[in-house]
Design an enzyme around this catalytic site. Structure first.
Site, mmCIF file in Angstrom:
data_model
loop_
_atom_site.group_PDB
_atom_site.id
_atom_site.type_symbol
_atom_site.label_atom_id
_atom_site.label_comp_id
_atom_site.label_asym_id
_atom_site.label_seq_id
_atom_site.Cartn_x
_atom_site.Cartn_y
_atom_site.Cartn_z
ATOM 1 N N ASP A 83 0.830 -1.200 0.000
ATOM 2 C CA ASP A 83 0.000 0.000 0.000
ATOM 3 C C ASP A 83 0.869 1.256 0.000
ATOM 4 O O ASP A 83 1.943 1.286 0.613
ATOM 5 C CB ASP A 83 -0.895 -0.015 1.247
ATOM 6 C CG ASP A 83 -2.025 0.995 1.178
ATOM 7 O OD1 ASP A 83 -2.488 1.290 0.065
ATOM 8 O OD2 ASP A 83 -2.460 1.480 2.247
ATOM 9 N N ASN A 238 -9.446 -1.218 2.422
ATOM 10 C CA ASN A 238 -8.225 -1.206 3.212
ATOM 11 C C ASN A 238 -8.558 -0.965 4.683
ATOM 12 O O ASN A 238 -9.229 0.017 5.015
ATOM 13 C CB ASN A 238 -7.283 -0.113 2.726
ATOM 14 C CG ASN A 238 -6.693 -0.409 1.365
ATOM 15 O OD1 ASN A 238 -7.064 -1.375 0.703
ATOM 16 N ND2 ASN A 238 -5.754 0.420 0.944
#
Length: 288
Positions: A83, A238
Site C-alpha cells: 500500500d 483497506n
C-alpha cells in the site's frame, strides 16, 4: 508477464461480479499474517495481506516471501499487496525484489501528492509499466486524501476525485485498480465522515466492473457506511487500525503476566476476530 492470472485482480473481479467487498488488512508482523490467513480459512473468505512500505523496508525479501508463502498456500484465495508506495526507494525495493523472483501480487503506486493529474500520470506510468512486466497489478489514486499513517507522508490538502477524469487517468497510467477520494481521510475523523457516494456511483457507471475501486481511510467508519460503499461499487477495502490496535493492546497486556507464546496466541486470536467480523460485514464470508 501477463496479468491474466494475477491473484489480486482475480479476487477483486469475483467480488465485483458478486457484489461483496474484500478485506485488505494491514499486517505488521508474522502473527498478523497468520491470524488473517486463519480467519479467512475459517470464514471461507478471500482476503488481501497488505503492508506499508515501512514494513517492507524493515523485513525486505525474507518478510515478503513469508507473506507470499502464507497467502499462496492458503486454502482460500489470498493475495499480497503493498500500500502507498510513494517514494522512489520503496518502489525500487518492491520492483527489484520482483526481478529477483519475490513479487507482490499488487502494489499501489501513489503519486497523489502531484499537483496535477498530468503530473500524477507522468510519475506513476513508468512504475506501472515496469510492474506489469513483472506480473504485478497496480493501484493508483485519483484526487488526494488528507491525513497520514504508518510512516506515510502527511497530506493536508485533500482533492476530491472528479469522475469525468477517471477514464483518461486510468488510460494514462495504465493501472488496474483505482482508489478514489470521496471525502475519506487517513487517520481519525474529527467530524463525522461525509462521503460523496455520487462519485462512487459515477465511477461504477464509468467502469462497469472493469476497474475495481478501493476504499482508503476506513478508521472508525460505521458499518452501514461500509455497506453503502460496497453497494456503490467498492470491492477492495483497506483496513489498518481496526485490527492493529486491539492486537497490539492484547499483546502488551499478555506479555506482562503470560508466557510469550500464550501472549502471542491471545493477541493473534483478537486480530482474527476483527478479520472475521469484516468478512461477515463485507459479505465475503463463504465466497471462497
Amino acid at each position: 508477464m501477463s496479468l491474466t492470472n494475477n491473484r489480486t485482480l482475480a479476487i477483486l473481479r469475483k467480488a465485483e461480479a458478486e457484489g461483496y467487498g474484500v478485506l485488505a488488512q494491514a499486517c505488521y508482523d508474522a502473527n498478523c499474517v497468520i491470524g488473517l490467513v486463519r480467519a479467512a480459512e475459517r470464514s471461507r473468505s478471500p482476503a488481501i495481506i497488505m503492508m506499508f512500505p515501512v514494513t517492507l523496508q524493515f523485513g525486505k525479501g525474507p518478510w515478503l516471501q513469508f507473506c507470499l508463502n502464507a497467502a499462496h498456500q492458503a486454502s482460500v484465495p489470498i493475495s499480497v499487496h503493498l500500500d502507498h508506495a510513494t517514494d522512489p526507494e520503496h518502489l525500487e525495493l518492491a520492483l527489484s525484489l520482483a526481478e529477483q523472483g519475490v513479487a507482490f501480487d499488487s502494489i499501489m503506486v501513489d503519486a497523489s501528492h502531484a499537483e496535477t493529474d498530468e503530473e500524477n500520470i507522468a510519475l506513476a506510468r513508468p512504475y506501472v509499466e515496469r510492474a506489469e512486466k513483472l506480473g504485478i497489478a497496480v493501484e493508483v489514486e485519483l484526487g488526494r486524501l488528507e491525513g497520514g499513517e504508518a510512516g506515510l507522508r502527511m497530506i493536508s490538502d485533500a482533492k476530491l476525485t472528479r469522475p469525468e477524469k477517471a477514464l483518461p487517468f486510468i488510460e494514462g497510467t495504465g493501472a488496474r485498480v483505482l482508489a478514489p477520494s470521496i471525502g475519506n481521510l487517513h487517520g481519525s475523523y474529527i467530524n463525522p465522515p461525509n462521503f460523496k457516494q455520487d462519485i462512487l456511483r459515477d465511477l461504477q457507471q464509468t467502469f462497469q466492473g472493469s476497474i475495481p475501486l478501493c476504499l482508503h481511510g476506513t478508521d472508525e467508519l460505521p458499518d452501514e457506511l461500509f455497506k453503502e460503499c460496497i453497494r456503490n461499487g467498492i470491492s477492495k477495502i483497506n483496513i489498518n487500525s481496526w485490527g492493529r490496535d486491539p492486537y497490539a493492546k492484547k499483546l502488551a497486556e499478555g506479555l506482562k503476566n503470560k508466557p510469550f507464546p500464550d501472549a502471542v496466541e491471545g493477541a493473534t486470536k483478537v486480530f482474527e476476530s476483527v478479520c472475521e467480523r469484516f468478512f461477515t460485514l463485507f459479505g465475503s464470508a463463504g465466497k471462497a
